[in-house]
Every structure is written in C-alpha cells, then in structure tokens.
Design an enzyme around this catalytic site. Structure first.
Site, short mmCIF file in Angstrom:
data_model
loop_
_atom_site.label_atom_id
_atom_site.label_comp_id
_atom_site.label_asym_id
_atom_site.label_seq_id
_atom_site.Cartn_x
_atom_site.Cartn_y
_atom_site.Cartn_z
N GLU A 38 0.87 -1.16 0.00
CA GLU A 38 0.00 0.00 0.00
C GLU A 38 0.91 1.23 0.00
OE1 GLU A 38 -2.80 0.33 3.25
OE2 GLU A 38 -3.46 2.29 2.49
N ARG A 264 5.29 -13.14 9.36
CA ARG A 264 5.97 -11.89 9.05
C ARG A 264 7.29 -11.79 9.78
NH1 ARG A 264 2.23 -8.07 8.96
NH2 ARG A 264 3.52 -6.27 9.35
N LYS A 274 4.35 0.61 9.30
CA LYS A 274 4.47 1.92 8.65
C LYS A 274 3.86 3.02 9.51
CE LYS A 274 3.03 0.07 4.78
NZ LYS A 274 2.50 -0.13 3.44
P1 ATP Z 1 2.76 -2.43 7.95
O1 ATP Z 1 2.08 -3.27 8.98
O2 ATP Z 1 4.20 -2.26 8.16
O3 ATP Z 1 2.05 -1.14 7.67
P2 ATP Z 1 1.45 -3.62 5.81
O4 ATP Z 1 1.24 -5.08 5.80
O5 ATP Z 1 0.30 -2.76 6.11
O6 ATP Z 1 2.71 -3.31 6.66
P3 ATP Z 1 1.57 -3.44 3.02
O7 ATP Z 1 2.04 -2.31 2.19
O8 ATP Z 1 0.14 -3.79 2.99
O9 ATP Z 1 2.04 -3.12 4.47
O10 ATP Z 1 2.44 -4.72 2.76
C1 ATP Z 1 2.77 -5.22 1.49
C2 ATP Z 1 3.15 -6.65 1.64
O11 ATP Z 1 4.26 -6.79 2.51
C3 ATP Z 1 2.03 -7.46 2.21
O12 ATP Z 1 1.88 -8.64 1.45
C4 ATP Z 1 2.47 -7.76 3.61
O13 ATP Z 1 1.97 -8.99 4.05
C5 ATP Z 1 3.98 -7.78 3.47
N1 ATP Z 1 4.62 -7.43 4.74
C6 ATP Z 1 4.42 -6.33 5.49
N2 ATP Z 1 5.13 -6.37 6.63
C7 ATP Z 1 5.82 -7.53 6.60
C8 ATP Z 1 6.73 -8.18 7.50
N3 ATP Z 1 7.10 -7.61 8.66
N4 ATP Z 1 7.24 -9.37 7.13
C9 ATP Z 1 6.90 -9.93 5.98
N5 ATP Z 1 6.05 -9.40 5.09
C10 ATP Z 1 5.51 -8.21 5.40
MG MG Z 2 -1.47 -3.47 4.85
#
Ligand code: ATP
Ligand code: MG
Length: 559
Positions: A38, A264, A274
């Site tokens: 995102e 994760r 984020k």
């Molecule tokens: P955050 O919780 O940091 O805001 P998010 O999951 O909301 O992360 P996205 O931009 O939606 O952020 O993530 C893009 C991809 O990265 C998704 O498929 C998510 O599952 C993966 N991802 C995010 N954080 C991690 C992590 N700590 N380890 C592995 N994969 C991750």
């Molecule tokens: Mg997300």
C-alpha cells in the site's frame, strides 16, 4: 515424481512445496506471484522479506511477479510513496517489467463486480452507522445480529449503490456489505463491508470516485484479474482467507488464486509498522524515512547496507508458518559478510591522538603502498602519504599499559600499517588538566613497509593517518534506535527511543577518500564499515557507520 537431489527437496519451504505440487498436477503451467504494497509509507525490512519471497519464487519457477500498488485508502496514500517503493524494489535487485499495476486501475471492474454481487442477492446497502455496525457485529462468544437493511430488494440495493457512487449520500451514512453470515465464528464473515463512501481525492483517480472498495474485496479480485496463481501474504490474513474465497466463488470467477500465509518478519530493537515509522518521521524523532537508523530499505541503503546483504538475510531467515523474532545482529552479520568481500580498506582515525615522529624529516612525505582489499586482488592498491606528524586512535595508546596491551605505550614499539616501526619516547600532557596532547616517537628507517630487517618482532599493528595530508571528515556512529529489544511491548514505543542512537564525530581519513562518491562503501581498518552519505561533498566528507567490524555483542552474549 521430479528428480531432485534429496537435500534440495528437504530444504524447500512449504510454499515451494505447494508450487511444486501445482506444477506437477498441471494445475498451473506458469507461476504468477505479486508484491502488493500500500503506498502509504516507505518499505521496511519486513517488506523485503515479502519482496524476496514473491520475486524469488517467480524467478525460481521461471514465472513472473507483479508489483501491484494496493491503493484503496486515498487519504493516506501518495505518489511520493509509489516512487520510493519502486526505487526500493529495484534497488533490492528485482524487476517487474511490464507488470506494474494499481488496484485503482480496477475500480471500474470492482464496481461491476459489486453490482453483480447485489444482483446475486449477496450484497446489500446498509444504513447503520459505524457504532451500530459494531454493536450488531457481536463478538467471538456471541453471534451478531442481522442489519435491518439486509433484506432490501435487489432493485433498491442497485439504486442505492448507484446513488452512493453518484455522491448522493454523506460519508458514513451508507456502506455496501456482503451478505454472508452474522453468526459465523469468523468475524470477517459477518456481513463485511465491501464499499464505503469517502469524498476525497485519490492520488491517481482524482475525484472520479467517492466510494472506495475495501481491502478484502479489492485484493482477491485484483489477484484474479491479474491471473495470480499464488497470493502469498502474512499470517494475519489467515482469517480473511474464507472471505477471499467467498468473493471469488460467489462471482464464479474464471480463475481462483490460492492465498498462502507465512510468518511476518519481526526484528529486535526496532519497530516495523508503517504507522509507527510514520510517527517517528512526523514527530521528528528521526531525520526522515531514510534516516540510517530506520529499518526502512531506504534507511538501510543510506546506512550502507548492500542489497545483497538484505537478500542474504531474507534467505537465511527462511519462510515459516510460525511467528518469531529475529536478532538484528543477524542482519549485521549478513552485512559484514558481503562488505568484507566487496569494500575497499582505508585507514581512518575516529578518535585521534597526535604522534610526532621526532627523527623523521620535517618536510618529507613518503608514499606508502596499501592493499585495497585483501579479499579481492582486482581491487588493486593505493598510495598512502606518510609524514612526520600522524594521528593514531586514542585507544591505541596507554600510559600505564599492562603486559598484554600489544599497542603503544611508553618505551614500547609497534608497527604502523604499511609504514614503519615506531617507539614511544615521550608523552606530552596539558600541564593543567593532565590530558595527553601528543606522543613523541622515533621511527626505525630500516622498517619501511612494516617489516624489520633484523627479524625483530612487534606484536601490535596500528592504523594511522598523516596529519598534514589526511582529510578531516564527519562520521555518524549509530546505535540501536530503541533501548529495548521489543519496543512494541513497552506500551508507548516513543518512550523507549535510545537518546544515544546517533553520535556525530570528527575523524581523519586518507586523502584518497576525497575521490569517493556518495553511496561508496569502505572499511576503516580495525574500526568498521562506513558508507558515504548522500549529502557528503568532496570538501566536507560525511560517513555513516554501517556496522562495526566485529559483533560487539557476541563477546558478552551467550547464544
Ligand atoms: P505495515 O504493517 O508495516 O504497515 P502492511 O502489511 O500494512 O505493513 P503493506 O504495504 O500492505 O504493508 O504490505 C505489502 C506486503 O508486505 C504485504 O503482502 C504484507 O503482508 C507484506 N509485509 C508487510 N510487513 C511484513 C513483515 N514484517 N514481514 C513480511 N512481510 C511483510
Ligand atoms: Mg497493509
């Protein structure tokens, strides 16, 4: 069965096993994965795990990986983030070719799919407000209550949904919901929202839309539209999988990607969401998303981490179904192992103490020969100016030194790397404070290059920099951003920020470094790996310490 050596089969992770099976049964002939960030912040090292996994699977199975921006929350998203994400994925070494997509490209399709669900009697427009929806939802122990609007006719729903699209209703006054099961033990299945009204500009579609699809509705359909075969995501989406499948099954879509969840990445001494990283940036606790103390890809890059080290790290931590926490020191280990092979050595003194070589001619400057990288012959050598006055590290001198102190002390002899043996004759102090101002030493002209003709052995070899020819520079030394191993458990993570995570020091380095460029990585011998900051200028060098030379924790911590 495929003919693979046993070992290789054993080291495959569960996702590779699933794909192996799907290729074998011919469920798929070409693998398509995606990385779906995102654009609401910069990528962090956790995303790197997902990137390396998704792009890595595509590479391994000769498929493709799409880069898809999941941009359905217009308030928080921005093109700055889109650009940074592209830059970071590329820098990590991955390419998406033609396959850069945006969920917002599918808004028209998604609208049509929503209309179809209404026509199928599987979606309805609900007038409950947010609090009411919550109250009706029930909880894990109690089933929810059906919305009084649940049984609106298809015609009425179509009409109202169109009205939502046209902007006839206020934000929050209506949502489109799936009609599934208010008694489901899975809360995600209790008539989840599919569309909500948001009268805001979108970074790509401008003001074309005032209704936006929810993540769960968008994601599965975007995957489907792109023909994704394996939709790999993190464990928190496990409970969303029934909804993912419900949407695709209800619409009887021509393809149905398989959602697969993995654990994760969590790292010690940092936060990795984020939202929290944004808070650090917005409240000025760090200097920006690319502050070298941040766990962002851009921060790690600025700090001097090579992309190969991050890939190696992602490889080593592996892919599993169980959540765990990885030590930050593993990331540092990976950095050292790559940097050791790739970075040129130089001498830099970070805590300078002046040494005057009293028997060395005043105006003489000799050029000593240095080896750039003992791990890489092709790196060649360089000339290092030597002069009567030099600097050594303060820590390399001790006035009252124990026997085992193999560095400089009154009356003791050491080797200066690539130069001469010197012996300390005198310690000059500030008469008032007693502080050591400089050392007076003599050198043995017969030991040029660092060897002695009479076979006389010295135990210590010190690095040094010519006082007249060396270049003064600034260096940032970093420590953990948080004082606690799990800042997230501290309640307010801001409270456990390490006030000493950044120390700026003056150092003196070989003049050869004036020719270095921003981003260049080098090893200060005996000190650590450093990287030239993006704001560094030839006349004002600025180094960031990537990592110390050895794991300073390894000695004190039993693993
Ligand atoms: P955050 O919780 O940091 O805001 P998010 O999951 O909301 O992360 P996205 O931009 O939606 O952020 O993530 C893009 C991809 O990265 C998704 O498929 C998510 O599952 C993966 N991802 C995010 N954080 C991690 C992590 N700590 N380890 C592995 N994969 C991750
Ligand atoms: Mg997300």
């Amino acid at each position: 069965m495929s003919e693979k050596p046993e070992e290789e089969v054993e080291t495959r992770n569960f996702i590779e096993n699933i794909i192996d099976g799907d290729l074998e049964t011919k469920k798929h002939s070409k693998i398509i994965t995606r990385f779906p960030p995102e654009p609401n912040g910069y990528l962090h090292i956790g995303h790197a795990k997902s990137i390396c996994l998704n792009f890595g699977l595509a590479k391994q199975f000769e498929g493709v990986c799409h880069l898809r921006f999941d941009d359905t929350n217009p308030e928080k998203e921005d093109t700055e983030y889109v650009e940074s994400i592209r830059e970071d994925v590329r820098w990590l070494g991955w390419e998406w070719g033609e396959n850069n997509f945006f969920a917002s490209d599918y808004f028209d399709h998604l609208y049509d799919f929503a209309v179809q669900l209404i026509e199928l009697g599987k979606a309805f427009v609900c007038d409950l407000d947010a609090d009411q929806v919550k109250a009706y939802r029930g909880n894990l122990k109690e089933p929810g209550k059906e919305s009084p609007f649940r049984n609106r006719s298809v015609e009425e729903n179509l009409d109202l949904f169109e009205g939502m699209k046209k902007g006839l209703f206020e934000e929050g006054s209506k949502v489109l919901r799936a009609k599934i099961d208010m008694a489901s033990p899975n809360m995600n299945m209790r008539d989840p929202a599919l569309y909500r009204i948001r009268k805001v500009n979108h970074h790509r579609t401008g003001n074309k839309w005032c209704i936006y699809p929810m993540y769960d509705f968008t994601h599965c359909l975007s995957d489907m539209l792109e023909g994704i075969t394996h939709s790999v995501c993190t464990l928190e989406f496990e409970d969303h999988r029934p909804l993912y499948d419900w949407v695709l099954e209800s619409l009887e879509t021509p393809c149905h990607p398989q959602q697969i969840e993995f654990a994760r990445l969590n790292l010690t001494h940092t936060v990795m969401s984020k939202r929290k990283l944004l808070k650090l940036v917005e409240e000025g606790h760090v200097q920006g998303w690319d502050d070298p103390r941040m766990p962002t890809i851009s921060g790690l890059r600025r700090r001097g981490y090579p992309a190969a080290a991050i890939r190696e790290f992602c490889d080593r931590i592996g892919i599993a179904k169980r959540n765990n926490v990885i030590e930050f020191s593993l990331l540092e280990f990976c950095a050292r192992s790559i940097l050791n092979k790739t970075s040129n050595r130089v001498m830099g003194v970070v805590n300078p103490l002046k040494v005057v070589i009293t028997n060395y001619p005043e105006d003489l400057v000799e050029e000593m020969d240095g080896v750039n990288n003992p791990e890489d012959d092709s790196a060649g050598g360089r000339k290092i100016p030597f002069s009567r006055e030099i600097y050594i590290e303060k820590e390399d001198f001790m006035e009252e030194a124990p026997k085992k102190f193999f560095r400089l002390a009154p009356g003791r002899e050491v080797r200066l790397r690539y130069a001469y043996y010197i012996t300390c004759q005198d310690v000059v102090k500030d008469p008032k404070t007693g502080e050591i101002l400089e050392l007076h030493c003599t050198y043995d002209p017969e030991t040029r290059g660092g060897g002695s003709p009479d076979g006389r052995k010295v135990k210590g070899t010190l690095h040094w920099v010519s006082a007249s020819k060396g270049v003064w520079a600034k260096a940032n030394l970093y420590d953990n951003l948080f004082t606690q191993e799990s800042p997230e458990e501290a309640g307010d993570f801001i409270e456990v920020l390490n006030s000493e995570s950044l120390k700026e020091i003056d150092c003196i380095v070989e003049p050869y470094l004036k020719e270095s460029l921003a981003g260049d990585r080098i090893q200060f011998e005996r000190i650590g790996y450093f990287c030239l900051d993006k704001d560094s200028k030839p006349e004002e060098l600025l180094f960031n310490r990537t990592v110390t030379l050895r794991d300073s924790w390894a000695k004190t911590k039993k693993k």
